[in-house]
Design a protein around this motif. Sequence first.
Motif, mmCIF file in Angstrom:
data_model
loop_
_atom_site.group_PDB
_atom_site.id
_atom_site.type_symbol
_atom_site.label_atom_id
_atom_site.label_comp_id
_atom_site.label_asym_id
_atom_site.label_seq_id
_atom_site.Cartn_x
_atom_site.Cartn_y
_atom_site.Cartn_z
ATOM 1 N N PHE A 1 10.810 86.188 139.086
ATOM 2 C CA PHE A 1 10.017 85.483 140.088
ATOM 3 C C PHE A 1 10.049 86.299 141.383
ATOM 4 O O PHE A 1 11.095 86.828 141.766
ATOM 5 N N VAL A 2 8.917 86.381 142.061
ATOM 6 C CA VAL A 2 8.808 87.133 143.313
ATOM 7 C C VAL A 2 8.789 86.161 144.482
ATOM 8 O O VAL A 2 8.077 85.146 144.455
ATOM 9 N N GLY A 3 9.583 86.462 145.518
ATOM 10 C CA GLY A 3 9.730 85.553 146.648
ATOM 11 C C GLY A 3 8.765 85.814 147.781
ATOM 12 O O GLY A 3 8.418 86.948 148.084
ATOM 13 N N LYS A 4 8.319 84.718 148.412
ATOM 14 C CA LYS A 4 7.539 84.779 149.652
ATOM 15 C C LYS A 4 8.251 83.905 150.671
ATOM 16 O O LYS A 4 8.505 82.727 150.427
ATOM 17 N N MET A 5 8.597 84.488 151.817
ATOM 18 C CA MET A 5 9.379 83.766 152.820
ATOM 19 C C MET A 5 8.621 82.541 153.319
ATOM 20 O O MET A 5 7.420 82.604 153.594
ATOM 21 N N THR A 6 9.319 81.413 153.413
ATOM 22 C CA THR A 6 8.707 80.207 153.948
ATOM 23 C C THR A 6 8.464 80.386 155.446
ATOM 24 O O THR A 6 9.182 81.137 156.120
ATOM 25 N N PRO A 7 7.451 79.721 155.999
ATOM 26 C CA PRO A 7 7.216 79.853 157.449
ATOM 27 C C PRO A 7 8.395 79.358 158.274
ATOM 28 O O PRO A 7 8.664 79.887 159.352
#
Length: 369
Positions: free
Chosen positions: A259-265
Amino acid sequence: MKIKYLILALLPFSLMACQTVQNVADHVSAEVNNAAAKKLTDYRWTYQASTASKPLVLNFNNNQQLSIQTGCNGQGGTWKVEGGNTIVTSALVSTMMACSDDLMQQERLSADIFSEKKVPFQVSTADNQAILTVTDSKGQKHVFTGAKMTDSKLLTNYTWSYQSTETKKPIVLSFLDNNRLSVDTGCNRQNTSWKVENDVIVTGDLASTLMACEPTLMKQEQFAGDLLQKRQIPFEMNVSDLDQPTLVVRDTKGQAYTFVGKMTPEAKYQTEPKTVFLEIAPETKSCVGVAPQTCMQVREIKYDDKGIKTYADKDWSLYYGQIEGFEHNPNQRVIVRVKRFEVKNPAADQSSLADVLDMVVEQEVVKKP
């Protein structure tokens, strides 16, 4: 003659004793270096210069990779500890994006300190705050503050996506701070409890919405259920790239899925958001910011306790910039709910506020005359 033979007989024991002493010394040195290295890997280190719009962030990873976020370009190399108080680094490699002057200066500072250097350092804690002090080749000291690198915090700081080749929509995991795991399968939503215990992710029973989905998404939903339903899930994380970390989880057969992560705002902006409702017109207008551009037209909406809406201002306002996650459609009038974040230390050409799409509340197709 007997004395000569006695000396020769004792010589191997002397050599063995020297070797033993050396082995002990090497072992002690390794233990000291490992203990010092753990202090570095346990934290994410941030340096905020008064002249830079974004912080400089260091990650000393367990695989001896050094990852540096300069605020614009990313730098990377290898690292190790020598003598218990010196960081030895390789030459840094870097991405090559053009940056604002303040961040270019920060990038050069990072290279001056850490690129192919032996860097004296000291880690201390005061009032539960970790401090890393490094000394550059000119004798100048630079102070970084540490944030504990726990698996749980890293999981909650990102949303995690897995894209199968068989579907057009990814599976998206959101590890929430209230110990709930939200799973978007592309059609139905699943949720369960979660915690990190003994280096595995422990989940509870899954609950799910029950919409009918196309066959490929039904299959993906079943896959997500098998992967996450009431299990102790082995996992590995790689945060050498903070903008795109990876989470590898394994199913009951040991098969790995990345799974690839995207930082939460919330993690990105480090502030509590304000909820704002905006109506967005289908028409855009020319506007001038730093340069000529096209702006959306918006007006803010207020809802009372009964759900009745009123306009803060009935006139349309030009919206400079973008709403993260929102794509404007010239054939639709929409009302969106956004999370509005305060941007700390914005650049000269950057807004002090950032809007992130939370949900679309209303949408209406507008017929062109």
